[in-house]
Enzyme design. Structure first.
Site, PDB file in Angstrom:
ATOM      1  N   HIS A   1       0.854  -1.197   0.000  1.00 61.70           N
ATOM      2  CA  HIS A   1       0.000   0.000   0.000  1.00 61.70           C
ATOM      3  C   HIS A   1       0.892   1.251   0.000  1.00 61.70           C
ATOM      4  CE1 HIS A   1      -2.879   3.090   1.120  1.00 61.70           C
ATOM      5  NE2 HIS A   1      -2.159   3.368   2.199  1.00 61.70           N
TER       6      HIS A   1
ATOM      7  N   ASP B   1       6.629  21.971 -26.305  1.00 59.87           N
ATOM      8  CA  ASP B   1       6.652  20.604 -25.783  1.00 59.87           C
ATOM      9  C   ASP B   1       7.738  20.519 -24.721  1.00 59.87           C
ATOM     10  OD1 ASP B   1       6.713  17.648 -25.547  1.00 59.87           O
ATOM     11  OD2 ASP B   1       5.535  17.720 -27.391  1.00 59.87           O
TER      12      ASP B   1
ATOM     13  N   TRP C   1       6.933  -0.121   4.020  1.00 56.70           N
ATOM     14  CA  TRP C   1       7.352   0.599   2.806  1.00 56.70           C
ATOM     15  C   TRP C   1       8.760   1.152   2.977  1.00 56.70           C
ATOM     16  CZ3 TRP C   1       8.525   5.764   1.523  1.00 56.70           C
ATOM     17  CH2 TRP C   1       8.430   6.680   2.567  1.00 56.70           C
TER      18      TRP C   1
ATOM     19  N   SER D   1      13.222   6.252 -13.752  1.00 59.75           N
ATOM     20  CA  SER D   1      12.158   7.023 -14.394  1.00 59.75           C
ATOM     21  C   SER D   1      12.045   8.424 -13.785  1.00 59.75           C
ATOM     22  CB  SER D   1      10.842   6.263 -14.242  1.00 59.75           C
ATOM     23  OG  SER D   1       9.757   7.117 -14.453  1.00 59.75           O
ATOM     24  N   SER D   2      12.096   8.488 -12.450  1.00 60.70           N
ATOM     25  CA  SER D   2      11.979   9.789 -11.796  1.00 60.70           C
ATOM     26  C   SER D   2      13.134  10.702 -12.170  1.00 60.70           C
ATOM     27  CB  SER D   2      11.980   9.640 -10.279  1.00 60.70           C
ATOM     28  OG  SER D   2      10.798   9.066  -9.853  1.00 60.70           O
TER      29      SER D   2
ATOM     30  N   HIS E   1      13.235  11.735   3.761  1.00 55.81           N
ATOM     31  CA  HIS E   1      12.617  12.995   4.143  1.00 55.81           C
ATOM     32  C   HIS E   1      12.500  13.974   2.974  1.00 55.81           C
ATOM     33  CE1 HIS E   1      10.624  15.753   6.655  1.00 55.81           C
ATOM     34  NE2 HIS E   1      11.292  16.668   5.993  1.00 55.81           N
TER      35      HIS E   1
ATOM     36  N   GLU F   1      12.142  13.139   0.080  1.00 53.38           N
ATOM     37  CA  GLU F   1      11.075  12.533  -0.723  1.00 53.38           C
ATOM     38  C   GLU F   1       9.694  13.030  -0.291  1.00 53.38           C
ATOM     39  OE1 GLU F   1      10.619  10.661  -3.283  1.00 53.38           O
ATOM     40  OE2 GLU F   1       8.567   9.956  -2.956  1.00 53.38           O
TER      41      GLU F   1
ATOM     42  N   TYR G   1       9.002  15.833   0.831  1.00 56.49           N
ATOM     43  CA  TYR G   1       8.842  17.187   0.300  1.00 56.49           C
ATOM     44  C   TYR G   1       8.705  17.181  -1.202  1.00 56.49           C
ATOM     45  CZ  TYR G   1       8.905  19.150   4.781  1.00 56.49           C
ATOM     46  OH  TYR G   1       8.507  19.458   6.036  1.00 56.49           O
TER      47      TYR G   1
ATOM     48  N   SER H   1      -0.972  27.294  -4.984  1.00 54.04           N
ATOM     49  CA  SER H   1      -0.598  28.686  -5.256  1.00 54.04           C
ATOM     50  C   SER H   1      -1.120  29.175  -6.605  1.00 54.04           C
ATOM     51  CB  SER H   1       0.927  28.850  -5.238  1.00 54.04           C
ATOM     52  OG  SER H   1       1.451  28.398  -4.028  1.00 54.04           O
TER      53      SER H   1
ATOM     54  N   HIS I   1      14.955  12.641  12.278  1.00 49.26           N
ATOM     55  CA  HIS I   1      13.766  12.700  13.132  1.00 49.26           C
ATOM     56  C   HIS I   1      12.897  11.455  12.966  1.00 49.26           C
ATOM     57  CE1 HIS I   1      11.775  15.241   9.735  1.00 49.26           C
ATOM     58  NE2 HIS I   1      11.492  13.974   9.554  1.00 49.26           N
ATOM     59  N   HIS I   2      13.227  10.633  11.973  1.00 48.81           N
ATOM     60  CA  HIS I   2      12.517   9.360  11.835  1.00 48.81           C
ATOM     61  C   HIS I   2      13.168   8.273  12.682  1.00 48.81           C
ATOM     62  CE1 HIS I   2       9.977  10.690   8.478  1.00 48.81           C
ATOM     63  NE2 HIS I   2      11.019  11.427   8.147  1.00 48.81           N
TER      64      HIS I   2
ATOM     65  N   THR J   1       7.339  26.762   6.040  1.00 45.59           N
ATOM     66  CA  THR J   1       6.027  26.187   5.746  1.00 45.59           C
ATOM     67  C   THR J   1       4.939  27.131   6.231  1.00 45.59           C
ATOM     68  OG1 THR J   1       7.062  24.044   6.144  1.00 45.59           O
ATOM     69  CG2 THR J   1       4.685  24.064   5.893  1.00 45.59           C
TER      70      THR J   1
ATOM     71  N   LYS K   1       4.316  29.989   3.925  1.00 44.84           N
ATOM     72  CA  LYS K   1       3.436  29.661   2.804  1.00 44.84           C
ATOM     73  C   LYS K   1       1.973  29.747   3.195  1.00 44.84           C
ATOM     74  CE  LYS K   1       6.234  27.393  -0.260  1.00 44.84           C
ATOM     75  NZ  LYS K   1       5.875  27.408  -1.642  1.00 44.84           N
TER      76      LYS K   1
ATOM     77  N   ARG L   1       1.456   0.667  14.850  1.00 39.92           N
ATOM     78  CA  ARG L   1       1.134   0.529  13.439  1.00 39.92           C
ATOM     79  C   ARG L   1       1.598  -0.837  12.935  1.00 39.92           C
ATOM     80  NH1 ARG L   1       5.634   4.518  10.548  1.00 39.92           N
ATOM     81  NH2 ARG L   1       4.669   3.756   8.641  1.00 39.92           N
TER      82      ARG L   1
HETATM   83  C1  HEM Z   1       5.837  20.855   9.264  1.00 41.52           C
HETATM   84  C2  HEM Z   1       6.388  19.920   8.604  1.00 41.52           C
HETATM   85  C3  HEM Z   1       6.640  18.495   9.085  1.00 41.52           C
HETATM   86  C4  HEM Z   1       7.237  18.049  10.219  1.00 41.52           C
HETATM   87  C5  HEM Z   1       7.800  18.900  11.346  1.00 41.52           C
HETATM   88  C6  HEM Z   1       7.259  16.605  10.161  1.00 41.52           C
HETATM   89  C7  HEM Z   1       7.801  15.759  11.121  1.00 41.52           C
HETATM   90  C8  HEM Z   1       7.775  14.386  11.089  1.00 41.52           C
HETATM   91  C9  HEM Z   1       8.377  13.514  12.061  1.00 41.52           C
HETATM   92  C10 HEM Z   1       9.150  13.969  13.279  1.00 41.52           C
HETATM   93  C11 HEM Z   1       8.138  12.233  11.689  1.00 41.52           C
HETATM   94  C12 HEM Z   1       8.603  10.964  12.366  1.00 41.52           C
HETATM   95  C13 HEM Z   1       7.551  10.421  13.257  1.00 41.52           C
HETATM   96  C14 HEM Z   1       7.921   9.070  13.780  1.00 41.52           C
HETATM   97  O1  HEM Z   1       8.211   8.145  12.995  1.00 41.52           O
HETATM   98  O2  HEM Z   1       7.878   8.912  15.011  1.00 41.52           O
HETATM   99  C15 HEM Z   1       7.379  12.282  10.477  1.00 41.52           C
HETATM  100  C16 HEM Z   1       6.940  11.174   9.778  1.00 41.52           C
HETATM  101  C17 HEM Z   1       6.444  11.247   8.499  1.00 41.52           C
HETATM  102  N1  HEM Z   1       6.149  12.379   7.785  1.00 41.52           N
HETATM  103 FE1  HEM Z   1       6.295  14.277   8.462  1.00 41.52          FE
HETATM  104  N2  HEM Z   1       6.655  16.200   9.013  1.00 41.52           N
HETATM  105  C18 HEM Z   1       6.271  17.326   8.327  1.00 41.52           C
HETATM  106  C19 HEM Z   1       5.662  17.368   7.101  1.00 41.52           C
HETATM  107  C20 HEM Z   1       5.466  16.276   6.307  1.00 41.52           C
HETATM  108  C21 HEM Z   1       5.039  16.337   4.943  1.00 41.52           C
HETATM  109  C22 HEM Z   1       4.759  17.609   4.181  1.00 41.52           C
HETATM  110  C23 HEM Z   1       4.975  15.058   4.502  1.00 41.52           C
HETATM  111  C24 HEM Z   1       4.578  14.516   3.163  1.00 41.52           C
HETATM  112  C25 HEM Z   1       3.945  15.122   2.247  1.00 41.52           C
HETATM  113  C26 HEM Z   1       5.332  14.192   5.599  1.00 41.52           C
HETATM  114  C27 HEM Z   1       5.355  12.822   5.516  1.00 41.52           C
HETATM  115  C28 HEM Z   1       5.744  11.998   6.537  1.00 41.52           C
HETATM  116  C29 HEM Z   1       5.747  10.563   6.455  1.00 41.52           C
HETATM  117  C30 HEM Z   1       5.366   9.733   5.224  1.00 41.52           C
HETATM  118  C31 HEM Z   1       6.175  10.082   7.696  1.00 41.52           C
HETATM  119  C32 HEM Z   1       6.233   8.646   8.183  1.00 41.52           C
HETATM  120  C33 HEM Z   1       7.239   7.794   7.579  1.00 41.52           C
HETATM  121  C34 HEM Z   1       7.098   6.408   8.132  1.00 41.52           C
HETATM  122  O3  HEM Z   1       7.605   6.140   9.219  1.00 41.52           O
HETATM  123  O4  HEM Z   1       6.480   5.569   7.469  1.00 41.52           O
HETATM  124  N3  HEM Z   1       5.626  14.959   6.678  1.00 41.52           N
HETATM  125  N4  HEM Z   1       7.165  13.615  10.117  1.00 41.52           N
HETATM  126 CU    CU Z   2      10.748  13.425   7.788  1.00 36.83          CU
END
Ligand code: HEM
Ligand code: CU
Lengths: 524, 69
Positions: free
Chosen positions: A76, A105, A141, A168-169, A252, A254, A256, A267, A301-302, A327, A330, A449
């Site tokens: 997923h 083009d 994932w 591709s990307s 990370h 990614e 963004y 915008s 931070h992950h 952010t 914006k 999870r």
């Molecule tokens: C204000 C901006 C953001 C902050 C401060 C932030 C912070 C964080 C932090 C600290 C985690 C880790 C949480 C953990 O695993 O315990 C996390 C996970 C995640 N964030 Fe954000 N994030 C932000 C914006 C975004 C945006 C814009 C996206 C995507 C469009 C995003 C997608 C994700 C994803 C996919 C994960 C989980 C990854 C995983 O463990 O599977 N985040 N974020």
């Molecule tokens: Cu992150």
């Protein structure tokens, strides 16, 4: 300019029928292919999500065996990220970037074809891995070793698919960069470019920077699995935490990559339906650049629970919280654009406002996750799931819907059924929140999870979440119906169906001609 | 400030530093942006950005060191 000549050479000799699509080098055809492909993948990923939520509807194990459940969550995530969201943005870029900068083009028309046709191959690899011995990859994932070092053929198929998707990307990104830098109409200076083009330019640089890192990561995993290396194998002197570092150094930025083009779409939409120019255009450009740069230094931070010195934890905590500043700039600018504008609420605007509202919630929960002592509690719980679905579904996906409803009349020359489209918005909005808001509470209460079963105290909220998820899933069928109905029998759309719009694509007839600008427009 | 006749001139180090600083905050005035776009060469942005990034990382590190000592 040789590129332009080439495009003209092919003029009107394109094959018809299926070969038109296989051989096409036209940015609109390729954009269409990207969009349909990503919608197909969205349905596949959605099917997996429905499976996950059906299993989680009640405590106990009813439908999916634990191993298969894990494959469902893994695929997923992979299919939604790499198969649905990313290709959808590339599809929008293919359609819109040449039109918005006044080019005929894309710069590399044939490479464009190739970068699309790699995708179905990767998609098939991922889907068919369910049917090989051992089943599809099941390590999440993020495919951390040692789990991903252990799985069977399914993991190898996943690795191969990621290699292909990465290639591709990268090709797509190079194409977009070259197009934007070289093919703008005379007078279209960088600082006159629409925000969607700007955000895509910066996203493309991010892609070129981090996709090779991902390719390296999966290659190391592959050699660990089959060629006797021990990059991530502690028994051989390697380190599984190394994997997490390089994965998130890609991962990370990614996330963004998946949100900057969404910022671009919003915008475009917000000024159009506020009938005011974008507030703080310059700030928007700088904020986008800033987010892109900062996104490269916050990856750990992950990994707060993976073991890290305090200095490291604090560094990544502070750096992550600082990302919230650009952010916030914006969000402020979008709000200021709407302030005292003459607003109307057509479908694209509804999605854009829904985006702003819900993305802010996701941003806040992100900042909460970034606080180390809190994250140690919520890491790997449903709180994180709630966070990233707020930024990815009500963020990236809502922006894509908004973009499609904004530009569809230009693409097919017909208007969609506005009533149904508004209904699609409201259904998505309501069911999305039913499905995901409660997951914050589940996470705070400690529900982990990626687990097919759970303790009884989580039962009620899970049932609510599943009902919301089924509703959300069904609502997306409505979207398919709306688009098909529009293409088949929609009313004729004006060249400029939105009175407040003033980017270049609206100066073209609807539907847009096969080659966008044969003679470059002159920008005042 | 609006010396358009200087539009071909090279940007000073200070101007690059200012542009990079504001980009980190994500705020910039339209006039300044136009001037930046005219005068700052791409390699200046890249070098300025890298130096700015290093300074940014070092200052967070210093802060962290102060907090933990
Ligand atoms: C204000 C901006 C953001 C902050 C401060 C932030 C912070 C964080 C932090 C600290 C985690 C880790 C949480 C953990 O695993 O315990 C996390 C996970 C995640 N964030 Fe954000 N994030 C932000 C914006 C975004 C945006 C814009 C996206 C995507 C469009 C995003 C997608 C994700 C994803 C996919 C994960 C989980 C990854 C995983 O463990 O599977 N985040 N974020
Ligand atoms: Cu992150």
């Amino acid at each position: 300019m040789a590129v332009v000549q080439d495009v003209h050479g092919h003029h009107d000799h394109h094959p018809s029928g299926i070969m038109r699509w296989v051989m096409t080098t036209n940015h609109k055809d390729i954009g269409t292919l990207y969009l349909w492909f990503s919608f197909a993948m969205f349905l596949v990923g959605g099917f997996l999500a429905m499976g996950i939520r059906a299993e989680l509807f009640m405590p106990g194990i009813q439908i999916l065996e634990p191993e298969l459940f894990n494959s469902f969550t893994t695929l997923h995530g992979l299919i939604m990220v790499f198969g649905a969201i990313m290709p959808a943005f590339v599809g929008l870029a293919n359609w819109q970037v040449p039109m918005m900068i006044g080019a005929p083009d894309m710069a590399f028309a044939r490479m464009n074809n190739w970068s699309f046709w790699l995708l179905p191959v990767a998609g098939m690899l991922l889907i068919s891995s369910f049917f090989v011995p051992g089943g599809a990859a099941a390590g999440g994932w993020t495919f951390y070793p040692p789990l991903s070092a252990q799985g069977g053929l399914g993991v190898d198929m996943m690795i191969f698919a990621i290699h292909i998707l990465g290639a591709s990307s990268i090709m797509g990104a190079i194409n977009i960069i070259t197009t934007i830098l070289n093919m703008r109409a005379p007078g279209m200076t960088l600082m006159k470019m629409p925000m969607f083009v700007w955000t895509w330019l910066i996203t493309a640089y991010l892609l070129v920077l981090v996709m090779p890192v991902l390719a390296g990561t999966v290659t190391m995993l592959l050699t660990d699995r089959h060629f006797g290396t021990s990059f991530f194998n502690a028994a051989g002197g390697g380190d599984p935490v190394l994997f997490q570092h390089i994965f998130w150094f890609f991962g990370h930025p990614e996330v963004y990559i998946m949100i900057l083009p969404a910022f671009g779409i919003v915008s475009e939409i917000v000024p159009t339906f506020s009938r005011k120019p974008l507030f703080g255009y310059a700030s928007m450009v700088y904020a986008t650049a800033s987010i892109a740069i900062l996104s490269c230094i916050v990856w750990a931070h992950h990994m707060f629970t993976a073991g890290m010195p305090t200095v490291g934890q604090l560094f990544f905590m502070y750096a992550t919280m600082l990302i919230a500043v650009p952010t916030g700039v914006k969000v402020f600018n979008w709000t200021a654009t709407m302030w005292r504008g003459s607003l109307t609420f057509e479908t694209p605007m509804l999605f854009a406002i829904g985006f702003i509202f819900l993305f802010v919630i996701g941003g806040f929960s992100g900042v909460i996750c970034a606080i180390v002592p809190i994250d140690i509690q919520v890491q790997d719980t449903y709180y994180v799931i709630a966070h990233f679905h707020y930024v990815l579904v009500s963020g990236a996906l809502f922006a894509i819907f908004g973009g499609v409803y904004y530009w569809l009349p230009k693409w097919c020359g017909r208007m969609y059924d506005v009533k149904l489209a508004n209904m699609h918005f409201w259904l998505s909005m309501i069911f999305f929140n039913v499905a995901f808001f409660v997951q914050h509470f589940l996470g705070l209460a400690g529900m982990p999870r990626r687990i097919p079963d759970y303790s009884l105290q989580f039962a009620d909220f899970n049932m609510i979440s599943s009902i919301g998820a089924f509703g959300f899933g069904l609502s997306q069928i409505l979207f398919l119906y709306i688009v098909i109905k529009c293409i088949r029998s929609g009313e004729k759309a004006a060249d400029k169906p939105w009175e407040g719009a003033n980017t270049l694509e609206w100066t073209l007839p609807s539907p847009a001609p096969y080659h966008s600008f044969e003679t470059p427009p002159v920008i005042k | 400030m609006n010396n358009t006749e200087h539009q071909t001139g090279k940007a000073s180090t200070l101007q690059v530093a200012k542009a990079v600083f504001w980009s980190f905050l994500g705020i910039r005035k339209k006039d300044d942006l136009d001037r930046d776009a005219k005068m700052i060469k791409p390699h200046q942005v890249v070098i300025g950005g890298i130096i700015g990034g290093v300074i940014f990382v070092l200052s967070i590190l210093t802060l962290v060191k102060v907090v933990t000592s």
